[in-house]
Design a protein around this motif. Structure first.
Motif, PDB file in Angstrom:
ATOM      1  N   ASP A  24      38.806  33.122  45.011  1.00 19.27           N
ATOM      2  CA  ASP A  24      39.827  34.171  44.945  1.00 19.27           C
ATOM      3  C   ASP A  24      41.234  33.622  45.143  1.00 19.27           C
ATOM      4  O   ASP A  24      42.199  34.234  44.709  1.00 19.27           O
ATOM      5  CB  ASP A  24      39.546  35.257  45.986  1.00 19.27           C
ATOM      6  CG  ASP A  24      38.303  36.060  45.656  1.00 19.27           C
ATOM      7  OD1 ASP A  24      37.916  36.107  44.463  1.00 19.27           O
ATOM      8  OD2 ASP A  24      37.713  36.640  46.582  1.00 19.27           O
ATOM      9  N   ASN A  25      41.336  32.485  45.810  1.00 20.96           N
ATOM     10  CA  ASN A  25      42.646  31.899  46.104  1.00 20.96           C
ATOM     11  C   ASN A  25      42.769  30.475  45.586  1.00 20.96           C
ATOM     12  O   ASN A  25      43.502  29.676  46.160  1.00 20.96           O
ATOM     13  CB  ASN A  25      42.888  31.916  47.617  1.00 20.96           C
ATOM     14  CG  ASN A  25      42.868  33.323  48.171  1.00 20.96           C
ATOM     15  OD1 ASN A  25      43.553  34.198  47.668  1.00 20.96           O
ATOM     16  ND2 ASN A  25      42.061  33.548  49.190  1.00 20.96           N
ATOM     17  N   CYS A  35      35.343  27.450  39.512  1.00 20.98           N
ATOM     18  CA  CYS A  35      35.130  28.884  39.706  1.00 20.98           C
ATOM     19  C   CYS A  35      34.849  29.592  38.382  1.00 20.98           C
ATOM     20  O   CYS A  35      33.992  30.478  38.312  1.00 20.98           O
ATOM     21  CB  CYS A  35      36.336  29.508  40.405  1.00 20.98           C
ATOM     22  SG  CYS A  35      36.527  28.951  42.117  1.00 20.98           S
TER      23      CYS A  35
END
Length: 133
Positions: A24-25, A35
């Motif tokens: 997510d980051n 990812c």
């Protein structure tokens, strides 16, 4: 186990957990690429599960099952060719895996929705290739 050994492993455990949860980051290209590949793998897994459900429903219709197999093979060839084209502008660059994986994931998600609709067919629906339950 010796306490020192456990302490030595502790940073590895936290690094692995933190790395896995970092999608997510993600801020570096390698992590973003990783990812994106994970997202593609998840979408592909869902697609394969739905494909298996459809083939189960088609077990008494071998001709339809054969048509599904042909359609799926053609769809995979299209998906791969489309994504190679869509990501051609960055081929050879570090962002290529991200762009390619995102494309494959989006097309796979669309195919997942198509399969979900096939599985919602009602008995007697003449416009649906998959028998209802």
């Amino acid at each position: 186990m010796h306490p020192r050994f456990l302490l030595a492993l502790t940073p590895l455990l936290f690094t692995t957990v933190a790395h896995a949860a970092d999608c997510d980051n993600a801020t570096d290209q390698a992590t973003m690429n990783q990812c994106a590949a994970q997202q593609h793998k998840a979408a592909d897994k869902e697609l394969n599960a739905l494909y298996q459900q459809i083939t189960q429903r088609l077990k008494s219709k071998p001709d339809s099952k054969k048509l599904l197999l042909g359609a799926q093979r053609s769809w995979i060839a299209f998906r791969d060719a489309e994504c190679k084209f869509a990501s051609a502008g960055v081929e050879g660059g570090s962002v290529y895996p991200l762009i390619y994986s995102n494309c494959v994931t989006e097309l796979t998600k669309a195919r997942v929705e198509t399969f979900k609709n096939y599985l919602k067919c009602q008995e007697g629906d003449m416009g649906c290739p998959v028998p209802g339950v």
